[in-house]
Design a protein around this motif. Sequence first.
Motif, PDB file in Angstrom:
ATOM      1  N   LEU A 176       0.817  -1.204   0.000  1.00 45.06           N
ATOM      2  CA  LEU A 176       0.000   0.000   0.000  1.00 45.06           C
ATOM      3  C   LEU A 176       0.860   1.267   0.000  1.00 45.06           C
ATOM      4  CD1 LEU A 176      -2.816  -1.095   2.502  1.00 45.06           C
ATOM      5  CD2 LEU A 176      -2.871  -1.133   0.006  1.00 45.06           C
ATOM      6  N   ILE A 177       1.956   1.262   0.796  1.00 44.40           N
ATOM      7  CA  ILE A 177       2.825   2.446   0.843  1.00 44.40           C
ATOM      8  C   ILE A 177       3.537   2.619  -0.491  1.00 44.40           C
ATOM      9  CG2 ILE A 177       4.837   3.475   1.985  1.00 44.40           C
ATOM     10  CD1 ILE A 177       3.972   1.970   4.534  1.00 44.40           C
ATOM     11  N   LEU A 178       3.978   1.523  -1.091  1.00 47.61           N
ATOM     12  CA  LEU A 178       4.649   1.602  -2.387  1.00 47.61           C
ATOM     13  C   LEU A 178       3.695   2.108  -3.463  1.00 47.61           C
ATOM     14  CD1 LEU A 178       7.242   1.084  -3.984  1.00 47.61           C
ATOM     15  CD2 LEU A 178       6.449  -1.254  -4.386  1.00 47.61           C
ATOM     16  N   ASN A 179       2.434   1.656  -3.429  1.00 45.26           N
ATOM     17  CA  ASN A 179       1.437   2.139  -4.393  1.00 45.26           C
ATOM     18  C   ASN A 179       1.256   3.649  -4.267  1.00 45.26           C
ATOM     19  OD1 ASN A 179       0.953  -0.366  -5.456  1.00 45.26           O
ATOM     20  ND2 ASN A 179      -0.935  -0.757  -4.299  1.00 45.26           N
ATOM     21  N   SER A 180       1.206   4.135  -3.008  1.00 40.81           N
ATOM     22  CA  SER A 180       1.054   5.584  -2.789  1.00 40.81           C
ATOM     23  C   SER A 180       2.263   6.337  -3.316  1.00 40.81           C
ATOM     24  CB  SER A 180       0.869   5.867  -1.291  1.00 40.81           C
ATOM     25  OG  SER A 180      -0.366   5.376  -0.840  1.00 40.81           O
ATOM     26  N   ALA A 181       3.463   5.820  -3.057  1.00 41.13           N
ATOM     27  CA  ALA A 181       4.680   6.484  -3.506  1.00 41.13           C
ATOM     28  C   ALA A 181       4.731   6.568  -5.022  1.00 41.13           C
ATOM     29  CB  ALA A 181       5.902   5.732  -2.968  1.00 41.13           C
ATOM     30  N   GLU A 182       4.356   5.480  -5.704  1.00 39.91           N
ATOM     31  CA  GLU A 182       4.376   5.472  -7.170  1.00 39.91           C
ATOM     32  C   GLU A 182       3.308   6.410  -7.731  1.00 39.91           C
ATOM     33  OE1 GLU A 182       3.949   1.344  -8.039  1.00 39.91           O
ATOM     34  OE2 GLU A 182       6.109   0.949  -7.887  1.00 39.91           O
ATOM     35  N   ALA A 183       2.153   6.485  -7.064  1.00 42.65           N
ATOM     36  CA  ALA A 183       1.105   7.415  -7.522  1.00 42.65           C
ATOM     37  C   ALA A 183       1.539   8.857  -7.320  1.00 42.65           C
ATOM     38  CB  ALA A 183      -0.196   7.128  -6.761  1.00 42.65           C
ATOM     39  N   LEU A 184       2.209   9.141  -6.196  1.00 45.05           N
ATOM     40  CA  LEU A 184       2.681  10.505  -5.920  1.00 45.05           C
ATOM     41  C   LEU A 184       3.774  10.929  -6.888  1.00 45.05           C
ATOM     42  CD1 LEU A 184       2.715  10.318  -2.035  1.00 45.05           C
ATOM     43  CD2 LEU A 184       1.284  11.838  -3.405  1.00 45.05           C
ATOM     44  N   ALA A 185       4.583   9.974  -7.335  1.00 45.02           N
ATOM     45  CA  ALA A 185       5.684  10.296  -8.251  1.00 45.02           C
ATOM     46  C   ALA A 185       5.168  10.792  -9.586  1.00 45.02           C
ATOM     47  CB  ALA A 185       6.568   9.063  -8.445  1.00 45.02           C
ATOM     48  N   SER A 186       3.927  10.476  -9.923  1.00 48.53           N
ATOM     49  CA  SER A 186       3.370  10.888 -11.212  1.00 48.53           C
ATOM     50  C   SER A 186       2.669  12.237 -11.124  1.00 48.53           C
ATOM     51  CB  SER A 186       2.382   9.818 -11.706  1.00 48.53           C
ATOM     52  OG  SER A 186       1.265   9.732 -10.832  1.00 48.53           O
ATOM     53  N   THR A 187       2.717  12.891  -9.948  1.00 53.36           N
ATOM     54  CA  THR A 187       2.036  14.186  -9.792  1.00 53.36           C
ATOM     55  C   THR A 187       3.079  15.300  -9.597  1.00 53.36           C
ATOM     56  OG1 THR A 187       1.889  13.989  -7.385  1.00 53.36           O
ATOM     57  CG2 THR A 187       0.099  13.011  -8.681  1.00 53.36           C
ATOM     58  N   ASN A 188       2.610  16.520  -9.670  1.00 52.28           N
ATOM     59  CA  ASN A 188       3.480  17.693  -9.450  1.00 52.28           C
ATOM     60  C   ASN A 188       3.261  18.290  -8.063  1.00 52.28           C
ATOM     61  OD1 ASN A 188       4.583  17.551 -12.065  1.00 52.28           O
ATOM     62  ND2 ASN A 188       2.765  18.602 -12.899  1.00 52.28           N
ATOM     63  N   ASN A 189       2.913  17.435  -7.115  1.00 49.79           N
ATOM     64  CA  ASN A 189       2.644  17.874  -5.753  1.00 49.79           C
ATOM     65  C   ASN A 189       3.931  18.384  -5.098  1.00 49.79           C
ATOM     66  OD1 ASN A 189       1.804  18.098  -3.048  1.00 49.79           O
ATOM     67  ND2 ASN A 189       0.276  16.466  -3.359  1.00 49.79           N
ATOM     68  N   ASP A 190       3.886  19.589  -4.499  1.00 52.36           N
ATOM     69  CA  ASP A 190       5.075  20.166  -3.851  1.00 52.36           C
ATOM     70  C   ASP A 190       5.423  19.437  -2.570  1.00 52.36           C
ATOM     71  OD1 ASP A 190       5.303  22.026  -5.866  1.00 52.36           O
ATOM     72  OD2 ASP A 190       4.058  23.511  -4.823  1.00 52.36           O
ATOM     73  N   GLU A 191       4.400  18.928  -1.865  1.00 54.37           N
ATOM     74  CA  GLU A 191       4.645  18.211  -0.616  1.00 54.37           C
ATOM     75  C   GLU A 191       3.916  16.860  -0.660  1.00 54.37           C
ATOM     76  OE1 GLU A 191       3.582  20.500   2.778  1.00 54.37           O
ATOM     77  OE2 GLU A 191       5.248  21.910   2.543  1.00 54.37           O
ATOM     78  N   PRO A 192       4.438  15.937  -1.459  1.00 51.65           N
ATOM     79  CA  PRO A 192       3.802  14.619  -1.508  1.00 51.65           C
ATOM     80  C   PRO A 192       3.944  13.919  -0.154  1.00 51.65           C
ATOM     81  CG  PRO A 192       5.890  14.564  -2.654  1.00 51.65           C
ATOM     82  CD  PRO A 192       5.648  16.002  -2.301  1.00 51.65           C
ATOM     83  N   SER A 193       2.832  13.385   0.318  1.00 49.93           N
ATOM     84  CA  SER A 193       2.886  12.769   1.649  1.00 49.93           C
ATOM     85  C   SER A 193       2.051  11.501   1.711  1.00 49.93           C
ATOM     86  CB  SER A 193       2.391  13.752   2.709  1.00 49.93           C
ATOM     87  OG  SER A 193       1.023  14.055   2.500  1.00 49.93           O
ATOM     88  N   SER A 248      -3.083   6.574   3.790  1.00 45.19           N
ATOM     89  CA  SER A 248      -3.669   7.535   2.858  1.00 45.19           C
ATOM     90  C   SER A 248      -2.582   8.431   2.278  1.00 45.19           C
ATOM     91  CB  SER A 248      -4.744   8.372   3.561  1.00 45.19           C
ATOM     92  OG  SER A 248      -4.179   9.085   4.648  1.00 45.19           O
ATOM     93  N   ASP A 249      -2.904   9.093   1.165  1.00 47.37           N
ATOM     94  CA  ASP A 249      -1.938  10.004   0.547  1.00 47.37           C
ATOM     95  C   ASP A 249      -2.688  11.199  -0.032  1.00 47.37           C
ATOM     96  OD1 ASP A 249      -2.753   9.480  -2.259  1.00 47.37           O
ATOM     97  OD2 ASP A 249      -1.942   7.474  -1.898  1.00 47.37           O
ATOM     98  N   ASN A 250      -1.901  12.162  -0.534  1.00 50.61           N
ATOM     99  CA  ASN A 250      -2.501  13.341  -1.173  1.00 50.61           C
ATOM    100  C   ASN A 250      -2.239  13.335  -2.676  1.00 50.61           C
ATOM    101  OD1 ASN A 250       0.201  13.821  -1.084  1.00 50.61           O
ATOM    102  ND2 ASN A 250       0.084  15.908  -0.253  1.00 50.61           N
TER     103      ASN A 250
END
Length: 551
Positions: free
Chosen positions: A435-452, A471-473
Amino acid sequence: MTEPQLSETQKIIVSIPALSGLSWAQLNTVREYVNVRSYPPGRMVFSEGEPGHSLYIVKSGLVEILKKGPDEHAGTIRLARRGPGEIIGEMAVIEEKPRFATAICVVETQLAEMSREDFMRLLATRPDMALQFLKLLIERVKEADITRLKELEEKNEKLETSATRLHQALKKLQVSNEQLEETVRSRQQLLDVSPFPIIVTDADMQVVYSNPATYNVFGLESDECIGHRISDLLKHPDSTKGNRMTELLLREGEPWNGDVELYDKQGHLLYCYVEALPVPTDRPENQTYLFIFHDQTEIRELQQQSFERERLANKGEMAAEIAHELNNYLAVLSGNIELLPMFMENKNFDRITKCLSTLEVSLARMQVFTTALLSSRLPRQEKSQQNINTFIENQVAFLKPQRKFKKIIIITQLDRRLPEFEVDLNAIQQVLYNLILNSAEALASTNNDEPSVTIATRWLPDRGIAEVEISDNGPGIDRKVLAELFHKHITSKPDGHGIGLMTVRKIIEGHKGTISAGISATGGASFIIGLPVAQTVEAGATAALPVRTQR
């Protein structure tokens, strides 16, 4: 000279038109040959068919003339009624034939009777009276002829009416016959154009009809089928089973259906679904049977191919699951190997020792997994009493230094009231890492300044449930796939296969827990895991401990 007064009998004779010209002397002579008799109501004067000997002149009363009908169903026909001054049975004095009809008195009646012998004596002694009686008989014959002619006319009208009705009935019958023939032709055409082989047999199971589809499927022409038993034309690999449907039809007379293997004319084995039923009839000797064949051979072959494809797909899915599990272990190994040079450069021997220990444990777990695969069973869960909060902190500490998580803020919100409970740490580690890896990979595809990524625990004492939320943003999950997320191979990764979340569901269900997916407060993905807790601490012992947040 005044003639003597006439008696009642003489008055009756004179009232007869043909005898009205008789003189007093002639009337007096006739009276000597006439006997007057009285008859009560219902008394029969003479009967139809009996020999006739006398004629009768009705002096008073009423007589009914009756005749039997042409058959027993027609009853009795009333021909006439005779009153005073009329003669009945007059033909009996001039011919010796049976009475034509029956005479019955309707009311109290007096009849003047003259026998054939008296009539003949009267004519012999008084030839002058012959002309008068001949006139009388001629009138009665004429009257009888008119009556019979009228009866013939009536019968002729009835015959003409009957002929007209018969002609109309014949026309209707002809129309009905034409309609029946058209119906038979239409049904024949329907049977002829049917894509399914149809065979009709008689009561002895001999074929009386086969449609063109019978040739298309079984290679049998219609003339090859007619007159042959159906079991001789379409043979079953097992003759006892092949005769079963015909035996059931003949014995029970009930419809039958089922799957049957049959050989065609060339000896090829066909798989058919057969419907056999008796055609309703009022006469058992005219019983017919209808057989409809559905060729399932191609469908069977397609099903076999589908089964084979499904078997290969299952093998592929199994291989994907195995690869996914091994990737999880390899990710742990890769992460530790990635950290080793940094620890060695800093001469941090404690960290080096810990990394080597983690590598050893991961390799041992891989060995357990591969051994389980070789024995064709899943790894057995090994549960032990654990503090989930501590376990999560250790996992976060391990993940943070890795390259994949360096730009991601990992936040923990741990409920310190959470008691220890039994879990399989190896399995739960796979769940968290997935689940954490899925969130990290999803965040890597965004331009979020503070991916968490936020990992939170909650203790629900009323339900005895420990909740873990990851959960993630990031971009979140499409709401259309939420319901099927853990049941189908759903992934947003170009090289993904959707196995991970299905594996996560199986692990959580193995703990008798639940997992659900949704949208987080920041619009990203949210996964909530509920694990049942068999408490080993007293209720309220940790109630005052707060939820601790760490970044």
